[in-house]
Design an enzyme around this catalytic site. Structure first.
Site, PDB file in Angstrom:
ATOM      1  N   ALA A 136       0.858  -1.188   0.000  1.00 27.67           N
ATOM      2  CA  ALA A 136       0.000   0.000   0.000  1.00 27.67           C
ATOM      3  C   ALA A 136       0.895   1.240   0.000  1.00 27.67           C
ATOM      4  O   ALA A 136       2.093   1.145   0.286  1.00 27.67           O
ATOM      5  CB  ALA A 136      -0.934   0.019   1.198  1.00 27.67           C
ATOM      6  N   PHE A 137       0.303   2.394  -0.305  1.00 25.94           N
ATOM      7  CA  PHE A 137       1.129   3.593  -0.456  1.00 25.94           C
ATOM      8  C   PHE A 137       1.793   4.016   0.847  1.00 25.94           C
ATOM      9  O   PHE A 137       2.767   4.771   0.829  1.00 25.94           O
ATOM     10  CB  PHE A 137       0.292   4.747  -1.028  1.00 25.94           C
ATOM     11  CG  PHE A 137      -0.489   5.517  -0.007  1.00 25.94           C
ATOM     12  CD1 PHE A 137      -1.770   5.130   0.348  1.00 25.94           C
ATOM     13  CD2 PHE A 137       0.064   6.622   0.621  1.00 25.94           C
ATOM     14  CE1 PHE A 137      -2.486   5.828   1.309  1.00 25.94           C
ATOM     15  CE2 PHE A 137      -0.655   7.335   1.575  1.00 25.94           C
ATOM     16  CZ  PHE A 137      -1.922   6.935   1.920  1.00 25.94           C
ATOM     17  N   LYS A 138       1.303   3.511   1.980  1.00 26.44           N
ATOM     18  CA  LYS A 138       1.888   3.860   3.277  1.00 26.44           C
ATOM     19  C   LYS A 138       3.391   3.567   3.329  1.00 26.44           C
ATOM     20  O   LYS A 138       4.135   4.238   4.038  1.00 26.44           O
ATOM     21  CB  LYS A 138       1.200   3.097   4.405  1.00 26.44           C
ATOM     22  CG  LYS A 138      -0.317   3.173   4.454  1.00 26.44           C
ATOM     23  CD  LYS A 138      -0.832   4.540   4.861  1.00 26.44           C
ATOM     24  CE  LYS A 138      -2.288   4.543   5.309  1.00 26.44           C
ATOM     25  NZ  LYS A 138      -3.275   4.219   4.281  1.00 26.44           N
ATOM     26  N   ASP A 139       3.826   2.557   2.589  1.00 25.75           N
ATOM     27  CA  ASP A 139       5.253   2.205   2.593  1.00 25.75           C
ATOM     28  C   ASP A 139       6.124   3.362   2.098  1.00 25.75           C
ATOM     29  O   ASP A 139       7.279   3.488   2.509  1.00 25.75           O
ATOM     30  CB  ASP A 139       5.515   1.014   1.665  1.00 25.75           C
ATOM     31  CG  ASP A 139       4.983  -0.303   2.233  1.00 25.75           C
ATOM     32  OD1 ASP A 139       5.001  -0.487   3.454  1.00 25.75           O
ATOM     33  OD2 ASP A 139       4.548  -1.147   1.420  1.00 25.75           O
ATOM     34  N   LEU A 142       6.555   5.430   5.218  1.00 26.08           N
ATOM     35  CA  LEU A 142       7.026   4.769   6.437  1.00 26.08           C
ATOM     36  C   LEU A 142       8.393   4.112   6.291  1.00 26.08           C
ATOM     37  O   LEU A 142       9.168   4.085   7.242  1.00 26.08           O
ATOM     38  CB  LEU A 142       5.978   3.757   6.916  1.00 26.08           C
ATOM     39  CG  LEU A 142       4.849   4.452   7.692  1.00 26.08           C
ATOM     40  CD1 LEU A 142       3.646   3.544   7.840  1.00 26.08           C
ATOM     41  CD2 LEU A 142       5.347   4.907   9.073  1.00 26.08           C
TER      42      LEU A 142
END
Ligand SMILES: *Cc1c(COP(=O)(O)O)cnc(C)c1O
Length: 494
Positions: A136-139, A142
């Site tokens: 997901a784009f969170k990577d 993060l």
């Protein structure tokens, strides 16, 4: 990619809206101030570690650095990230490690372009933001922020306890970014039974001892409230040395500014204006696009895609922010009614008046709603538009894209694509829809819409065989604090 360029004429340079200039003394470190006006100002290293401000507000840069476009076009993703982010960091510890951390973070992504742009038709594009370790784009934020965090803590000889709430994707991304790092203990709260099986397994199969997921008997908003309550419990906060990597952390917003610059520059910025359609939950991602526009990125419009939890779409139409119960949908990472990061935009819309923001949010808590005044509403509608898509519509979009373009898209991405289609934009403006998750992260919805079961990438192929570790806790502050304190004590970390 290349073929696309000459299909899109470049209109002459147009700029709209003023950009705040950098502080008068660029050698001074940019300071961050709270949206509620009562917490001490901090530099970037401080904001990175603090997450939420002490007055309950969110940290914001006191001015917007101006984006320098020269030389951006030829850079790789990691180099671009360092260039865009550095002006926000001053000369602190994180700034010193930025280039190396960015290079390391994005080297692990599974597409050479890191965030590839795919052309859908004459002026519609899809930016794939699911090539990181947890799909997901969170990577994208993060993986970098986790490294900067560890760097600053290690250099200062400190340890922290990170608590965060997740509607599905932040959790695994944060755990993956922090696993086995010496200076952090991580606890992620997620709504029990309300995340997809892949999302849950990505958290519960994480074997590292310093990261742990907690299933809370409640909604995502309940999880988020518990996290806020832990931060507002000063003795607990100090004893645990609490910190956050939720999207309330400015560093995450900052790292997300990068992919907007990346896409716009490829499509002709600064000479050409671009629009973005962003599937939205906590408002962190689309706020990063807003920040990019305040730095001078020529953004024509920001299109907010909502699922049935449509508080933001309703606000954008009516000017009224009115709470409704959270209902589960096919796009669980957007099953949110109280979008934390909206406070940042509110602060901007209200001329950075912290007291007024605090008052409005107080009323929201008490009465379940408020109305924006005409000036704030005009500012909001000048940049943003919203669109709502229910579950049936989501399945129909997934099916149609599969049939017409051969792309399998996940339900969140589908909501953004529908919002992009609904937006009324000048013909010459390219629209980039963000593909925020890999279709294999939500295989059931994709399967029921298309008859195709998207395969997990090789590094996660055995996910369904890995043993799970599940801790279910009631929606109760004392119970969660006891659990966290107990674990931290056990690990000898506090
Ligand atoms: C987190 C998430 C969103 C929502 O992003 P916000 O920054 O919370 O608005 C959308 N899609 C997916 C797949 C996500 O993981």
């Amino acid at each position: 990619m290349l073929a696309a360029f000459w299909r899109c004429p470049r209109p002459p340079l147009r700029r709209r809206g003023a950009v705040c200039r950098v502080a008068a003394h660029p050698e001074e470190r940019l300071q961050y101030i709270s949206t509620r006006g009562l917490a001490p100002a901090l530099d970037f290293d401080g904001v990175l570690l603090a997450g939420l401000a002490r007055d309950g507000g969110l940290y914001m840069p006191e001015s917007w650095p101006e984006l320098s476009f020269s030389g951006l076009a030829g850079l790789g993703y990691a180099e671009l990230a360092a260039k865009v982010m550095a002006p926000y960091m001053g000369g602190g510890i994180a700034a010193g490690g930025l280039e190396e951390a960015a290079a390391e973070a994005y080297a692990g992504f599974r597409h050479r372009a890191v965030a590839p742009l795919k052309q859908l038709d004459a002026n519609r594009w899809l930016m794939e933001l699911f090539h990181g370790p947890t799909l997901a784009f969170k990577d994208y934020a993060l993986q970098l922020v986790g490294r900067l965090f560890d760097l600053v803590l290690t250099r200062r000889g400190e340890r922290v306890t990170i608590v965060g709430a997740t509607s599905g994707d932040t959790g695994s991304a944060a755990m993956e970014a922090c696993r086995d790092r010496q200076a952090v203990e991580v606890f992620i709260l997620y709504p029990h039974g309300r995340v997809s099986e892949v999302q849950r397994r990505q958290m519960t199969t994480q074997a590292s001892a310093n990261v742990q997921a907690l299933a809370i008997e409640g909604s995502f908003d309940d999880c988020q409230d518990l996290v806020k309550a832990m931060f507002n419990d000063r003795p607990f906060r100090d004893r645990m040395n609490l910190s956050a990597v939720n999207s309330i952390n400015w560093a995450r917003i900052l790292a997300q500014i990068v992919f907007y610059v990346w896409a716009a520059v490829q499509l002709g910025a600064p000479q050409r204006r671009v629009a973005f359609a962003v599937p939205t939950g906590n408002f962190g991602n689309v706020f990063a696009a807003y920040a990019a526009s305040r730095m001078g990125l020529p953004i024509e419009r920001l299109i907010v895609g909502c699922n049935r939890n449509d508080i933001l779409a309703r606000l954008l139409e009516s000017g009224e922010m009115r709470l409704a119960p959270v209902e589960p949908s096919l796009s669980p990472s957007m099953d949110i009614q109280v979008s934390s990061n909206f406070e940042r935009l509110l602060w901007e819309l209200m001329d950075r008046d912290g007291a007024a923001v605090a008052q409005l949010l107080g009323r929201f808590r008490k009465e379940g709603g408020f109305r924006l005044d005409n000036k704030a509403m005009a500012r909001l509608q000048g940049r943003f538009s919203g669109h709502r898509l229910d579950d049936d519509g989501t399945l129909a979009v997934i099916e149609r894209y599969w049939r017409t373009t051969g792309e399998l898209v996940d339900p969140h991405t589908a909501v953004g694509l529908a919002a992009a289609e609904a937006a009324d934009l000048p013909d010459e403006v390219p629209v980039v829809s963000l593909a925020t998750a890999h279709p294999a992260k939500f295989p059931d919805a994709v399967l029921s819409a298309t008859g195709q079961r998207p395969a997990l990438p090789p590094h996660l192929a055995d996910l369904y065989q890995r043993p799970e570790r599940i801790s279910v806790l009631p929606n109760d502050l004392a119970a969660v604090e006891d659990f966290v304190a107990g674990r931290v004590r056990l690990r000898g970390a506090a």
